[in-house]
Scaffold this motif. Structure first.
Motif, PDB file in Angstrom:
ATOM      1  N   THR A 187       1.051  -1.653   0.197  1.00  0.00           N
ATOM      2  CA  THR A 187       0.503  -0.222  -0.216  1.00  0.00           C
ATOM      3  C   THR A 187       0.729   1.174   0.075  1.00  0.00           C
ATOM      4  N   ILE A 188       2.220   0.957   0.157  1.00  0.00           N
ATOM      5  CA  ILE A 188       2.990   2.323   0.468  1.00  0.00           C
ATOM      6  C   ILE A 188       2.718   3.116  -1.040  1.00  0.00           C
ATOM      7  N   GLY A 189       2.977   2.133  -2.363  1.00  0.00           N
ATOM      8  CA  GLY A 189       2.760   3.402  -3.624  1.00  0.00           C
ATOM      9  C   GLY A 189       1.170   3.894  -3.584  1.00  0.00           C
ATOM     10  N   ARG A 190       0.857   3.088  -3.237  1.00  0.00           N
ATOM     11  CA  ARG A 190      -1.054   3.883  -3.556  1.00  0.00           C
ATOM     12  C   ARG A 190      -1.074   4.597  -2.258  1.00  0.00           C
ATOM     13  N   ALA A 206       2.211   5.221 -11.577  1.00  0.00           N
ATOM     14  CA  ALA A 206       1.840   4.188 -12.108  1.00  0.00           C
ATOM     15  C   ALA A 206       2.548   2.982 -13.265  1.00  0.00           C
ATOM     16  N   LEU A 207       3.466   4.179 -13.110  1.00  0.00           N
ATOM     17  CA  LEU A 207       5.438   3.200 -14.309  1.00  0.00           C
ATOM     18  C   LEU A 207       6.251   2.860 -12.731  1.00  0.00           C
ATOM     19  N   GLY A 208       5.665   2.869 -11.079  1.00  0.00           N
ATOM     20  CA  GLY A 208       6.309   2.558 -10.795  1.00  0.00           C
ATOM     21  C   GLY A 208       6.469   0.877 -10.798  1.00  0.00           C
ATOM     22  N   ASP A 223      16.443   5.996 -13.922  1.00  0.00           N
ATOM     23  CA  ASP A 223      16.817   6.748 -14.590  1.00  0.00           C
ATOM     24  C   ASP A 223      16.442   7.420 -15.650  1.00  0.00           C
ATOM     25  N   PRO A 224      15.716   7.154 -16.877  1.00  0.00           N
ATOM     26  CA  PRO A 224      15.039   7.118 -17.454  1.00  0.00           C
ATOM     27  C   PRO A 224      13.669   8.336 -17.366  1.00  0.00           C
ATOM     28  N   ALA A 225      13.191   8.104 -16.177  1.00  0.00           N
ATOM     29  CA  ALA A 225      12.024   8.912 -15.706  1.00  0.00           C
ATOM     30  C   ALA A 225      12.568  10.311 -15.070  1.00  0.00           C
ATOM     31  N   ALA A 256       8.939  14.697 -11.114  1.00  0.00           N
ATOM     32  CA  ALA A 256      10.307  13.587 -11.877  1.00  0.00           C
ATOM     33  C   ALA A 256      11.010  13.362 -10.521  1.00  0.00           C
ATOM     34  N   TRP A 257      11.815  14.419 -10.277  1.00  0.00           N
ATOM     35  CA  TRP A 257      12.908  14.923  -9.734  1.00  0.00           C
ATOM     36  C   TRP A 257      12.680  14.214  -8.086  1.00  0.00           C
ATOM     37  N   ILE A 258      11.624  14.600  -7.430  1.00  0.00           N
ATOM     38  CA  ILE A 258      11.198  14.704  -6.303  1.00  0.00           C
ATOM     39  C   ILE A 258      11.266  12.615  -5.817  1.00  0.00           C
ATOM     40  N   ASN A 259      10.654  12.354  -7.502  1.00  0.00           N
ATOM     41  CA  ASN A 259      10.252  10.826  -7.254  1.00  0.00           C
ATOM     42  C   ASN A 259      10.806   9.620  -7.151  1.00  0.00           C
ATOM     43  N   GLN A 260      12.273  10.226  -7.801  1.00  0.00           N
ATOM     44  CA  GLN A 260      12.590   9.600  -8.442  1.00  0.00           C
ATOM     45  C   GLN A 260      13.906   9.118  -6.811  1.00  0.00           C
TER      46      GLN A 260
END
Length: 525
Positions: A164-167, A326-328, A337-339, A395-399
């Motif tokens: 559930t961490i992603g959700r 969604a692309l996790g 790295d692509p993200a 993108a920066w923060i999530n990755q």
């Protein structure tokens, strides 16, 4: 089993001959805990939406608003907002060093509510601006941010499991960023067609923001820990096994741990990434919005565009957050790295368009100069740049957070504290020099650190991926049994049955060695 010797919820547990909970009662208890966890995540997101939303709306428009106030009590300058925000993020950086100790003393819930009260104090100072109260409010805001964001990580992790961490992160992110849309949309409609903000409109705007911050305090005070603390001596109580015992560090210990981690090889490679995230924060939270408000060729739209900038920024962050969430699974398999490179390219495009569309000296004060292209700047292009900044920032923060959580599992507190400290210190320094730099130096500095930061991130990501592949294989190429064990972020043990033997096994928070047939374990997983 005597129910009086157990915590209130332990009466739900019926054990078998081995002393393990039966499957029906375990499922029932798990459902109740998950429901409380989801409620807490929703309360956390709504509380931040009100509290941080009022601050974000205030911060994005503060420079333009204060520059237009001239009376017997206060006379604003074109760059006073930069100075105040420099104090805010400098105080936040220091607060991150103190917050873990404060949280250990007061507890996470009281610490979060206290931090939200400090945020309320900052917004209140804009009702009747005075130089002294504005700077005191900035210090209070910095302290509040450090407290509230430190406890946020604890609340999110303790109310989430591996599944559930992603959700939960996505729910929180969308609720938080929606405040940018709603708050700045309100600001836009209040100032649409108005060239100078009237005093009555200013007071009304900040009264609404004060009410929003107060609602945030109320909502955060409703947070409830999902587990009831059991009495001592109940070794078979599932609640006892789920109790969290978090070690805490004092300020000196925290600084020592951070300095030791700072000089590690991986952290040094990520240092430019931290710096860029701080530079990016200062640019989109105030510098870019201020330049829109100071561009005279926007006409009557210029004040309203400050609010509309926040709306499109929030939309970009929400879209980006949902996309990367969604692309996790894809990023976990193929690399992050692509993200991040996508986020970097998005920001480079935004900086280039901003350089062409906004007059160079619009960051320092009101100007009627023409942009580099055309005779007048394009409002539509300006809003596109806002959306690109928000999308790239997501993108920066999530990755970056995903990489830190993977690389520094054993020292995640120090790793995230170091990241937050460097980010806020950089943001504070960026606001300091923003009072002296035009748009072109801003763009050059951000572009250089974006490229260097992305390169450092990718190098660490590739190196970590190589290490994972190397450690997960035996000499004959067969994965080790340990790698087949899933780590659960939930502190509650998960009971289940292996299909061939119907023998219950216990999957705990940390990987342990079990004498389990790999074939059975693979089928179970």
């Amino acid at each position: 089993m005597d129910s009086e010797d157990h915590a209130p919820n332990s009466k739900l547990l019926l054990t078998d001959d081995a002393g393990l909970p039966g499957p029906k009662t375990t499922v029932k208890l798990g459902f109740l805990v998950k429901r409380k966890q989801l409620v807490n995540i929703l309360l956390l997101g709504v509380g931040f939406m009100f509290s941080m939303g009022s601050y974000n709306t205030c911060a994005m428009a503060s420079t333009v608003i204060l520059s237009g106030i001239h009376d017997e009590y206060f006379s604003g300058t074109d760059t006073i907002g930069y100075t105040i925000l420099c104090v805010v993020y400098g105080s936040t950086a220091v607060s991150f060093l103190m917050a873990p100790s404060v949280s250990a003393i007061l507890g996470p819930k009281i610490t979060m509510v206290t931090g939200a009260m400090f945020l309320l104090c900052y917004v209140t100072t804009f009702l009747r601006p005075l130089t002294e109260t504005l700077y005191l409010g900035a210090v209070a805001q910095g302290i509040g941010q450090g407290l509230i964001w430190t406890v946020y990580g604890f609340m999110l992790s303790t109310n989430s499991s591996e599944k559930t961490i992603g959700r939960n992160t996505g729910i929180f992110w969308c609720l938080l960023q929606s405040s940018l849309v709603s708050g700045n949309l309100f600001y836009f409609f209040m100032l649409r067609g108005v060239d100078v903000l009237p005093e009555g409109s200013r007071i009304f705007i900040f009264v609404v923001l004060i009410v929003s911050a107060a609602l945030g305090i109320v909502v955060l005070s409703l947070l409830r820990h999902p587990w009831t603390k059991p009495k001592k001596g109940n070794s078979h109580d599932l609640m006892a096994q789920s109790t969290i015992k978090s070690d805490h560090q004092g300020p000196l210990e925290a600084i020592t741990a951070m300095m030791r981690l700072l000089f590690s090889r991986k952290m040094m490679l990520l240092l430019p990434t931290y710096i860029y995230v701080g530079l990016d924060l200062s640019f989109y939270i105030n510098v870019y919005g201020t330049s829109l408000g100071y561009t005279g060729r926007f006409g009557e739209l210029r004040e309203a565009l400050v609010g509309l900038n926040g709306v499109f920024l929030g939309v970009g962050q929400i879209v980006g957050g949902l996309l990367w969430a969604a692309l996790g699974r894809f990023s976990q398999k193929r690399g992050r790295d692509p993200a991040l490179i996508t986020g970097m390219l998005t920001h480079l495009l935004a900086y280039y368009l901003i350089f062409l569309n906004i007059p160079g000296n619009a960051t320092l004060g009101h100007t009627n100069d023409a942009p580099y292209i055309g005779s007048s700047p394009s409002p539509a292009l300006a809003m596109l740049c806002s959306a690109l900044l928000g999308f790239g920032d997501a993108a920066w923060i999530n990755q970056l957070c995903a990489l830190l959580g993977t690389l520094f599992k054993e020292d995640c507190v120090s790793a995230f504290a170091l990241f937050q400290f460097i980010q806020c210190a950089t943001t504070s320094f960026a606001f300091f020099y923003s009072a002296y730099l035009t748009m072109l130096p801003h763009v050059i500095i951000n572009v250089v650190f974006a490229c260097v930061g992305a390169a450092g991130y990718c190098f660490v990501e590739w190196e970590a991926a190589s290490e994972t592949i190397r450690k997960s294989r035996r000499p004959n190429g067969i994965p080790e049994t340990k790698t087949l064990l899933r780590e659960s972020r939930s502190e509650l043990p998960i009971y289940t049955d292996l299909y061939p033997t119907k023998t219950p096994i216990l999957v705990v928070h940390r990987q342990q060695d079990f004498d389990v047939n790999p074939a059975q374990l693979t089928e179970f997983l």
